[in-house]
Structures are given as C-alpha cells and as structure tokens.
Design a protein around this motif. Structure first.
Motif, PDB file in Angstrom:
ATOM      1  N   VAL A 159     -56.429  24.297   8.097  1.00 52.81           N
ATOM      2  CA  VAL A 159     -56.967  23.356   9.080  1.00 52.81           C
ATOM      3  C   VAL A 159     -56.233  22.038   8.975  1.00 52.81           C
ATOM      4  CG1 VAL A 159     -59.309  24.189   9.438  1.00 52.81           C
ATOM      5  CG2 VAL A 159     -58.820  22.861   7.445  1.00 52.81           C
ATOM      6  N   PHE A 160     -56.296  21.276  10.056  1.00 52.05           N
ATOM      7  CA  PHE A 160     -55.687  19.949  10.110  1.00 52.05           C
ATOM      8  C   PHE A 160     -56.766  18.939  10.449  1.00 52.05           C
ATOM      9  CE2 PHE A 160     -52.203  22.820  10.862  1.00 52.05           C
ATOM     10  CZ  PHE A 160     -51.200  22.277  10.073  1.00 52.05           C
ATOM     11  N   GLY A 161     -56.933  17.940   9.596  1.00 52.51           N
ATOM     12  CA  GLY A 161     -57.907  16.879   9.838  1.00 52.51           C
ATOM     13  C   GLY A 161     -59.203  17.099   9.085  1.00 52.51           C
ATOM     14  N   LYS A 198     -66.136  21.279   8.746  1.00 52.30           N
ATOM     15  CA  LYS A 198     -66.816  22.350   9.492  1.00 52.30           C
ATOM     16  C   LYS A 198     -66.618  23.699   8.817  1.00 52.30           C
ATOM     17  CE  LYS A 198     -66.412  20.291  14.091  1.00 52.30           C
ATOM     18  NZ  LYS A 198     -65.745  20.426  15.409  1.00 52.30           N
ATOM     19  N   ILE A 199     -65.382  23.989   8.438  1.00 48.63           N
ATOM     20  CA  ILE A 199     -65.064  25.271   7.807  1.00 48.63           C
ATOM     21  C   ILE A 199     -65.732  25.379   6.439  1.00 48.63           C
ATOM     22  CG2 ILE A 199     -63.185  26.695   6.895  1.00 48.63           C
ATOM     23  CD1 ILE A 199     -63.354  26.587   9.969  1.00 48.63           C
ATOM     24  N   ILE A 200     -65.669  24.318   5.654  1.00 48.83           N
ATOM     25  CA  ILE A 200     -66.272  24.334   4.321  1.00 48.83           C
ATOM     26  C   ILE A 200     -67.780  24.501   4.413  1.00 48.83           C
ATOM     27  CG2 ILE A 200     -66.665  22.927   2.250  1.00 48.83           C
ATOM     28  CD1 ILE A 200     -63.849  24.191   2.564  1.00 48.83           C
ATOM     29  N   ALA A 201     -68.410  23.885   5.400  1.00 44.58           N
ATOM     30  CA  ALA A 201     -69.858  24.023   5.569  1.00 44.58           C
ATOM     31  C   ALA A 201     -70.227  25.475   5.874  1.00 44.58           C
ATOM     32  CB  ALA A 201     -70.349  23.106   6.684  1.00 44.58           C
ATOM     33  N   VAL A 206     -54.519   8.545  12.832  1.00 41.52           N
ATOM     34  CA  VAL A 206     -54.406   9.950  13.215  1.00 41.52           C
ATOM     35  C   VAL A 206     -54.388  10.764  11.930  1.00 41.52           C
ATOM     36  CG1 VAL A 206     -52.997  11.672  14.385  1.00 41.52           C
ATOM     37  CG2 VAL A 206     -53.096   9.342  15.272  1.00 41.52           C
ATOM     38  N   ASP A 207     -55.444  11.522  11.704  1.00 38.71           N
ATOM     39  CA  ASP A 207     -55.533  12.312  10.473  1.00 38.71           C
ATOM     40  C   ASP A 207     -55.002  13.707  10.735  1.00 38.71           C
ATOM     41  OD1 ASP A 207     -56.070  13.188   7.946  1.00 38.71           O
ATOM     42  OD2 ASP A 207     -58.169  13.623   8.373  1.00 38.71           O
ATOM     43  N   GLN A 208     -53.842  13.988  10.242  1.00 38.63           N
ATOM     44  CA  GLN A 208     -53.235  15.310  10.382  1.00 38.63           C
ATOM     45  C   GLN A 208     -53.001  15.946   9.012  1.00 38.63           C
ATOM     46  OE1 GLN A 208     -52.697  17.213  13.047  1.00 38.63           O
ATOM     47  NE2 GLN A 208     -53.795  15.650  14.178  1.00 38.63           N
ATOM     48  N   THR A 209     -53.887  15.674   8.075  1.00 40.44           N
ATOM     49  CA  THR A 209     -53.782  16.267   6.749  1.00 40.44           C
ATOM     50  C   THR A 209     -54.034  17.764   6.851  1.00 40.44           C
ATOM     51  OG1 THR A 209     -54.650  14.242   5.790  1.00 40.44           O
ATOM     52  CG2 THR A 209     -54.640  16.186   4.391  1.00 40.44           C
ATOM     53  N   GLN A 210     -53.178  18.557   6.223  1.00 41.88           N
ATOM     54  CA  GLN A 210     -53.339  20.011   6.238  1.00 41.88           C
ATOM     55  C   GLN A 210     -54.120  20.429   5.004  1.00 41.88           C
ATOM     56  OE1 GLN A 210     -49.722  22.281   6.305  1.00 41.88           O
ATOM     57  NE2 GLN A 210     -50.785  24.192   5.897  1.00 41.88           N
TER      58      GLN A 210
END
Length: 91
Positions: free
Chosen positions: A32-34, A40-43, A69-73
């Motif tokens: 995921v990015f951001g 959401k995925i972790i929840a 802009v949060d584009q952390t992978q």
C-alpha cells in the motif's frame, strides 16, 4: 586493515543469513501507499486475528521533497500458513 575488512564481511554475511532464515516463513500479500490505506488494511487483518509484519523499503535521501503528499510504501507480510486467510480478509 585486512582483519577489519574480514570482520565487516563476516558480520554482513551473518546478518544476511539471519534475515533469510527469519523471513522465509512470511509471504508478501499486499503493498500500500500512504498512511490511510495502510491503517485500513491493518485494521482488517487485526479484526480477523491474522498475524502480520510490515516493511518499509528504503526511499532514499530525497524522501521528503513533497511535504504534504504521503507516498510511503508499506509491504505487508503474513505467515505462510495464514496466507489464505489474509488474502481472503483483504478481498
């Protein structure tokens, strides 16, 4: 001098072996990015009780050029025996 280089190479090899053997029971199921998507995925995985591990690949030294802009992978891994449950949870 040669002794220091030998010790450095030996330490690097030991670290690589430890990483290899500790990570071979984990499977990448999602990237995921951001932060929003990550949480959401972790929840979803936590709600189903799936054990997971997250890695953030190295982004380089120019990682904060765009401040808002949060584009952390985030790479999300699950145990091999829980892979089916993890993928089913994310669908």
């Amino acid at each position: 001098m040669y002794m220091a280089i030998t010790v450095f190479i030996l330490v690097c090899m030991i670290i690589s072996l430890v990483r290899f053997f500790s990570n071979r029971n984990w499977v990448l199921i999602y990237s995921v990015f951001g932060n929003e998507e990550y949480f959401k995925i972790i929840a979803k995985l936590k709600a189903k009780g799936v054990k997971y591990k997250v890695k953030v690949p190295f982004r380089g030294f120019e990682s904060r050029t765009e401040r808002f802009v949060d584009q952390t992978q985030y790479d999300i891994y699950v145990k091999k025996d829980e892979e089916y449950l993890g993928v089913k949870t994310l669908r």
